[in-house]
Design a protein around this motif. Structure first.
Motif, PDB file in Angstrom:
ATOM      1  N   LEU A 148       4.231  -2.460  11.328  1.00 55.06           N
ATOM      2  CA  LEU A 148       3.577  -1.687  10.099  1.00 55.06           C
ATOM      3  C   LEU A 148       4.651  -1.145   9.161  1.00 55.06           C
ATOM      4  O   LEU A 148       4.466  -1.528   7.841  1.00 55.06           O
ATOM      5  N   ALA A 149       5.762  -0.439   9.587  1.00 54.72           N
ATOM      6  CA  ALA A 149       6.498   0.144   8.735  1.00 54.72           C
ATOM      7  C   ALA A 149       7.156  -0.963   8.016  1.00 54.72           C
ATOM      8  O   ALA A 149       7.322  -0.946   6.644  1.00 54.72           O
ATOM      9  N   VAL A 150       7.585  -2.165   8.482  1.00 53.68           N
ATOM     10  CA  VAL A 150       8.355  -3.099   7.999  1.00 53.68           C
ATOM     11  C   VAL A 150       7.492  -3.732   6.678  1.00 53.68           C
ATOM     12  O   VAL A 150       7.968  -4.148   5.744  1.00 53.68           O
ATOM     13  N   GLU A 151       6.100  -3.876   7.209  1.00 53.55           N
ATOM     14  CA  GLU A 151       5.352  -4.615   6.274  1.00 53.55           C
ATOM     15  C   GLU A 151       4.981  -3.606   5.209  1.00 53.55           C
ATOM     16  O   GLU A 151       5.211  -4.146   3.853  1.00 53.55           O
ATOM     17  N   LEU A 152       4.856  -2.364   5.100  1.00 48.76           N
ATOM     18  CA  LEU A 152       4.547  -1.560   4.058  1.00 48.76           C
ATOM     19  C   LEU A 152       5.821  -1.271   3.256  1.00 48.76           C
ATOM     20  O   LEU A 152       5.839  -1.323   2.000  1.00 48.76           O
ATOM     21  N   LEU A 153       6.995  -1.460   3.881  1.00 54.79           N
ATOM     22  CA  LEU A 153       8.300  -1.166   3.258  1.00 54.79           C
ATOM     23  C   LEU A 153       8.422  -2.519   2.246  1.00 54.79           C
ATOM     24  O   LEU A 153       8.800  -2.473   1.086  1.00 54.79           O
ATOM     25  N   THR A 154       8.383  -3.858   2.813  1.00 55.59           N
ATOM     26  CA  THR A 154       8.341  -4.837   2.172  1.00 55.59           C
ATOM     27  C   THR A 154       7.187  -4.913   0.788  1.00 55.59           C
ATOM     28  O   THR A 154       7.483  -5.627  -0.204  1.00 55.59           O
ATOM     29  N   THR A 155       6.007  -4.755   1.071  1.00 55.03           N
ATOM     30  CA  THR A 155       5.199  -4.611   0.150  1.00 55.03           C
ATOM     31  C   THR A 155       5.559  -3.598  -0.944  1.00 55.03           C
ATOM     32  O   THR A 155       5.595  -3.893  -2.261  1.00 55.03           O
ATOM     33  N   TYR A 156       6.125  -2.347  -0.896  1.00 53.53           N
ATOM     34  CA  TYR A 156       6.507  -1.282  -1.709  1.00 53.53           C
ATOM     35  C   TYR A 156       7.687  -1.964  -2.294  1.00 53.53           C
ATOM     36  O   TYR A 156       7.662  -1.836  -3.705  1.00 53.53           O
ATOM     37  N   VAL A 157       8.724  -2.489  -1.830  1.00 52.75           N
ATOM     38  CA  VAL A 157       9.838  -3.019  -2.457  1.00 52.75           C
ATOM     39  C   VAL A 157       9.314  -4.323  -3.530  1.00 52.75           C
ATOM     40  O   VAL A 157      10.014  -4.324  -4.573  1.00 52.75           O
TER      41      VAL A 157
END
Lengths: 311, 291
Positions: free
Chosen positions: B276-285
């Motif tokens: 989940l953290a990876v997904e949120l991070l990539t979306t944010y970036v």
């Protein structure tokens, strides 16, 4: 503007031509008939040729044959005396450097900066590795900045090409072609998608480049008035063949009708050319009949409906 | 185009209101009035939906689901979940360590696969391939690689290289290359031919055209797909542990096998939280950085 038919204009026979096209023919696979058929002409340094003709007349194919983006079916093309047709791939690369090309849709890499796009013009002179790493010569970069500044793009050096207006992008496209240090510049509909003001800036630039740097320019145009105004010489094409080749002053209404295979009244071209039509309108106003600007269209529809009912 | 094509010839006025005469495909309109759509053009959509319906019915029949048994066993499933939610921190450091292993496997397979995918994708893209049949051959190869499930590839590698993370990376790499090769080829093919042509007219070589025009134009696509693939890689790497390629998957499997459901539950939760953290991070970036 220099007078039409000036000393450098050389017509079909020419001493020491920068470009010579002899009996060029191109047949596309699956195409109806040849796209370019038995076309011959030659041009001198600093000459500006406007090529006019309806869509599908073979104007683009002609240009693309010259830099071998399209392989001709038959005929010969000589660039500064060197034969382009039949040359092996390695030599085609060398010959292409001498032929710059400007496209209707400028064809820049939208993500890259103006400078990066312009420097692409130098790739042909560099080793593959230097090209990949973008190791351009300092002198080349200096020249790029200079030309960009001259063309009014000095403050856009590091803008992305995608952020520029249509006219600015086209100017970047021209500078990219100039960075090749070409002896011939091919322009395929350079102003077809520009507004009138940008179109004039771009055409002025092409003419300046052509006359000042003695680069031979071939410009495909749909705008007959622009072709007349800027070209030293006009080539008219119809169905793959040249039907007119001469100074702009000799392009009479009857010739235009032949090129477009339509009566002049059905052609949307500059009023300066359609002197006859303008006279008619003036006469109509003198006799007290007010010409409604839309009447022509309405008559056309009426005519069409009548034709349809009869058919 | 023939210049004659420019002439506008409108149909006679009396044909316009009646629909039947204008449609060449349907003789008898079901409803009166003028058709708006074109039935012939929509045909593929209808065929697709019909095929989907048939396949659904056939596969339901083939599966032979025992619904009664399924419903009967549902409470047991609930009990397993309940046991798993009673988290236990027993040997928690091992769970974390193996999670790191899994992430490392995912990252390494991603990087190696991306490099190979860029080269193979360039060779497979129809607009820039040096040899047209090569494009077809490579694309078929990518399809074959992806058709074989990752665990099978891992088992094949395990058989030859033995257990461990290296086998996990190798096994995962097959799919990553098959995936990137296909996706990158498609991204390269979407670069407008005019852009390529323009750089080519300057006398640039094939490789220069690739690096000067094709690669910069495809950069945002490449980054987006790589980010997506990392998520897939991570999930697959976690599963791979279960077939013996190390990582957090093996920890979960071992805990389950010894009925330490609390330990397994915590490991699963950590795997999920990281994904989940990876997904949120990539979306944010992706939202913040304009590529």
């Amino acid at each position: 503007m220099l007078p039409a038919g000036a000393w450098w204009s050389c017509g079909r026979i020419c001493l020491n031509p920068v470009l010579e096209v002899r009996n060029l023919k191109k047949v596309y696979r699956g195409g109806e008939g040849p796209a370019v058929d038995n076309v011959s002409f030659s041009m001198a340094r600093g000459e500006m040729i406007g090529v006019i003709g309806p869509s599908g007349a073979g104007k683009s194919t002609l240009l693309r044959c010259i830099n071998r983006l399209v392989t001709p079916t038959a005929g010969h093309i000589f660039i500064e005396g060197e034969e382009m047709t039949g040359a092996p791939a390695v030599r085609v690369r060398g010959l292409r450097r001498r032929v710059g090309m400007v496209f209707q849709h400028h064809n820049l890499v939208a993500r890259l900066t103006v400078m990066q796009n312009v420097m692409h013009g130098r790739l042909g002179y560099m080793s593959t590795l230097d090209g990949i790493l973008g190791r351009y010569q300092e002198a080349d970069k200096k020249q790029a900045v200079e030309i960009l500044t001259q063309t009014g793009l000095g403050s856009f050096l590091y803008h992305r090409a995608g952020e520029l207006s249509g006219g600015q992008r086209q100017r970047v496209g021209i500078v990219r072609a100039l960075m090749q240090q070409p002896s011939i510049l091919l322009c395929d509909e350079p102003i077809a998608s520009l507004d009138p003001a940008s179109a004039q800036v771009v055409m002025d630039l092409i003419r300046d480049v052509c006359h000042r740097s003695a680069i031979a320019c071939i410009v495909n145009l749909h705008q007959v008035d622009a072709a007349l105004r800027y070209s030293d010489r006009i080539i008219g094409m119809y169905r793959g063949g040249i039907v007119f080749d001469g100074p702009a002053a000799e392009l009479k209404e009857s010739v235009i009708e032949k090129i477009y295979n339509k009566p002049i009244k059905q052609l949307m071209i500059g009023d300066g050319i359609k002197g006859g039509i303008r006279d008619e309108i003036r006469e109509g106003m003198h006799s007290g009949i007010r010409e409604e600007p839309h009447d022509g269209i309405r008559d056309g529809i009426k005519e069409g409906l009548r034709d349809g009912q009869n058919g | 185009m023939n210049p004659e094509d420019y002439t506008i010839v409108l149909p006679p006025a009396d044909v316009l209101p009646s629909a039947g005469t204008l449609s060449p495909y349907r003789q008898r309109p079901r409803r009166p009035g003028i058709r708006v759509g074109d039935a012939k053009r929509d045909m593929p959509v209808y065929l697709f939906l019909a095929a989907l319906a048939v396949l659904t019915v056939v596969s339901l029949g083939l599966l032979d689901l025992d619904l009664a048994k399924l419903i009967e066993r549902l409470p047991k499933l609930g009990k397993v979940f309940l046991d798993m939610s009673r988290f236990s921190t027993e040997r928690f450091s091992l769970t974390l360590l193996t999670l790191l292993e899994t992430i490392a496997v995912a990252v390494l397979a991603l990087i190696y696969g991306m490099l190979a995918g860029l080269v193979l994708g360039a060779l497979a893209a129809r607009n820039i391939t040096p040899w047209k049949p090569l494009s077809f051959i490579l694309k078929s190869l990518f399809a074959f690689i992806r058709a074989v499930p990752t665990p099978v590839w891992v088992l094949l590698v395990l058989a030859s290289m033995g257990f461990g993370m290296a086998a996990g990376i190798m096994g995962l790499l097959f799919h990553v290359v098959g995936f990137f090769g296909r996706v990158f080829a498609q991204i390269f093919e979407e670069v407008p031919s005019q852009t390529i042509e323009a750089v080519r007219t300057g006398g640039a070589s094939r490789v220069q055209v690739f690096f000067g025009a094709v690669l910069p134009s495809s950069l945002s696509g490449i980054i987006a797909w790589t980010a997506l693939r990392f998520e897939t890689n991570y999930v697959e790497a976690a599963i791979l542990g279960m077939v013996g390629a190390g990582g957090v998957g093996y920890t979960i499997l071992a805990a389950m096998n010894s009925y330490k459901l609390g330990r397994a539950g915590l490991a699963v939760l950590i795997v999920f939280v990281f994904a989940l953290a990876v997904e949120l991070l990539t979306t944010y970036v992706k939202r913040k950085v304009k590529i």
